[in-house]
Design an enzyme around this catalytic site. Structure first.
Site, PDB file in Angstrom:
ATOM      1  N   GLY A  12      34.139  27.360  42.301  1.00 25.31           N
ATOM      2  CA  GLY A  12      34.995  28.356  41.475  1.00 25.31           C
ATOM      3  C   GLY A  12      36.390  28.359  41.794  1.00 25.31           C
ATOM      4  N   GLY A  14      38.576  31.030  40.890  1.00 24.72           N
ATOM      5  CA  GLY A  14      38.945  32.411  40.945  1.00 24.72           C
ATOM      6  C   GLY A  14      40.024  32.535  42.413  1.00 24.72           C
ATOM      7  N   VAL A  80      27.971  24.793  38.125  1.00 24.00           N
ATOM      8  CA  VAL A  80      27.377  24.448  39.367  1.00 24.00           C
ATOM      9  C   VAL A  80      25.717  25.121  39.305  1.00 24.00           C
ATOM     10  CG1 VAL A  80      27.014  24.670  41.869  1.00 24.00           C
ATOM     11  CG2 VAL A  80      29.321  24.343  40.815  1.00 24.00           C
ATOM     12  N   GLU A 175      41.463  51.429  32.868  1.00 25.09           N
ATOM     13  CA  GLU A 175      42.626  50.673  32.160  1.00 25.09           C
ATOM     14  C   GLU A 175      42.534  50.477  30.737  1.00 25.09           C
ATOM     15  OE1 GLU A 175      44.235  48.756  36.426  1.00 25.09           O
ATOM     16  OE2 GLU A 175      42.982  47.798  35.081  1.00 25.09           O
ATOM     17  N   ASP A 313      33.361  37.969  45.388  1.00 18.08           N
ATOM     18  CA  ASP A 313      32.497  38.551  44.925  1.00 18.08           C
ATOM     19  C   ASP A 313      31.020  38.411  45.211  1.00 18.08           C
ATOM     20  OD1 ASP A 313      34.509  40.090  43.824  1.00 18.08           O
ATOM     21  OD2 ASP A 313      34.361  39.604  41.775  1.00 18.08           O
TER      22      ASP A 313
END
Length: 461
Positions: A12, A14, A80, A175, A313
């Site tokens: 990842g 992020g 993955v 938002e 997360d």
């Protein structure tokens, strides 16, 4: 003869994955970052791409360029599909090509995707807000709705085209709804001849009883009042039961249902962890929660697998929220544990005892509109212009790269001080290609089983 460097695979790109990789830059390790895309996504600003404030390049720099000067880091693009603790390998697939990467330690930071609570068919009609593709598709859908309304002659059809529904009143939903309202009322005002964009109807729905559930009640109420002052219809205790091309069906708390005709729907109502969480649980002593997150040990490792860390997360620990700071701090913590143990082994010292991960809460923030935001730092609650300034400073600090920070600030100035948005260009491909791309990926994955796995050392040759 020198021993081979300790091999770390990071899954990842992020916040958790990138910051873990960067934290290992001075360690005697070889880092391989494997991610589905070749960019690092600043996910909290996706809604600004979707509403034409920022370009995709400003919030998603190339991971290879970010890590160019880190000589012990390598980047592989691939989805993955397996992490095997027995063979200590990570298997990834990219365009049908299978790559097997060996590891001594692995940091899994694959993040989370959009959850439709078992109604995955809703995704066709209501894109989420988790990827660049999502944001660009939504930008296209929003702008195309105004263009189509300009051509429509039937009042009902025009009303449907000018209705925008955001499902989910968390930070992303708030938002997004606020920026669609400002886009219609400020940026697009006066740009059409047969419609008035200010007549657009923006609806924010949530099954919860309050806006911004993670925040204090007073902050959620402030956000609700500000949205309503912008003309946003905020409807709470309302669950979406069906979505189609032309609209959606909403069930109220009393069980009654009504339909909203809307061309553009945005889904930001829930998240589910990467399927890698369930896969790791099946190969270890770990459990997963309802969102698919792995219940990790205090040192962020998977129970029974001391060399497999899960951060961001994907992890469940002490009720920590799925926000960027948790991922950043978790990634850095895992990297530090690995670096300390590698250094101790190289120096012939006993491996140091792992101290439990401790999260330092730096607060939560959400913008509502220009010059208005809410912020919560411990017991301190801030609203309005001061919270908005704090939000600007914090977010620009985490934009990667000086040039991206500079252009981000310039675009914010154009948008918030004036009426212009510089990123409103859309293409038919951006708007329509998602489902076709999904079918293409499925075909490539089907071919992957017939390919011979490739190892990273073969790529180096």
């Amino acid at each position: 003869m020198n021993a081979a460097p300790h091999r770390v695979v990071v899954v990842g790109s992020g916040f958790g994955g990138l910051f873990a990789t960067k934290a290992l830059r001075r360690s005697d390790v070889e880092v391989t970052l494997v991610a589905r895309t070749a960019h690092h996504l600043f996910q909290p600003l996706l809604y600004q791409v979707a509403t034409g404030i920022l370009s995709e390049g400003e919030i998603a720099p190339s991971t290879r360029i970010v890590l160019r000067d880190q000589r012990n880091a390598n980047v592989l693009v691939g989805d993955v599909t397996d992490i095997d603790p027995d063979t200590r390998t990570v298997t990834s697939v990219h365009r049908g090509r299978v790559t097997v990467t060996p590891y001594d330690s692995v940091i899994v930071a694959a993040g989370a995707g959009q959850s439709y609570f078992g109604n995955d068919r809703f995704a066709e009609f209501a894109p989420g807000m988790k990827t660049l593709d999502d944001a660009l598709e939504l930008r296209g859908r929003i702008m195309n709705a105004f263009d189509a309304a300009e051509l429509a002659t039937d009042p009902a059809e025009r009303a449907r085209l000018l209705t925008f529904v955001v499902v989910g009143a968390g930070p992303t939903g708030v938002e997004m709804a606020g920026q669609i309202a400002e886009l219609s009322k400020r940026t697009l005002a006066g740009t059409f001849r047969t419609i008035d964009p200010r007549d657009a109807r923006i609806v924010l729905l949530d099954a919860a009883p309050k806006v911004l559930p993670p925040f204090a009640d007073s902050l959620g109420e402030h956000a609700r009042r500000r949205l309503e002052s912008l003309g946003v219809e905020v409807t709470l205790n309302a669950a979406v039961t069906d979505v189609d091309t032309d609209g959606l069906v909403v069930r109220a708390a009393d069980g009654t249902e009504h339909r909203i005709e809307a061309a553009t729907k945005v889904w930001s109502a829930g998240v589910s962890a990467s399927p890698l969480g369930a896969m790791l649980a099946s190969k270890s002593d770990a459990e997963i929660d309802r969102a698919g997150r792995v219940l990790v040990n205090p040192d962020l490792t998977v129970p029974g697998l001391p060399n497999v860390f899960v951060v961001g997360d994907m992890m469940a620990l002490d009720g920590l929220p799925g926000v960027a700071q948790v991922a950043i701090q978790g990634g850095r913590y895992a990297a530090r544990v690995i670096a300390d143990e590698v250094k101790a082994a190289a120096e012939g010292r006993p491996v140091p005892e792992r101290r439990p991960f401790r999260y330092r809460d730096k607060g939560s923030m959400a913008t509502v509109s220009r010059f208005s935001a809410v912020a919560q730092v411990g017991p301190v609650k801030i609203t309005g212009f001061l919270a908005w300034l704090m939000w600007l400073v914090v977010h620009v600090a985490y934009v990667v790269g000086f040039k991206s920070r500079l252009t981000t600030v310039c675009n914010w100035a154009w948008t918030f001080l004036g009426r212009t948005r510089t990123q409103l260009t859309v293409t038919h491909q951006q708007t329509e290609a998602r489902l076709a791309l999904g079918r293409l990926v499925s075909l490539e994955d089907a071919r992957a089983a017939r390919e011979t796995p490739v190892r990273p050392e073969q790529l180096a040759g």
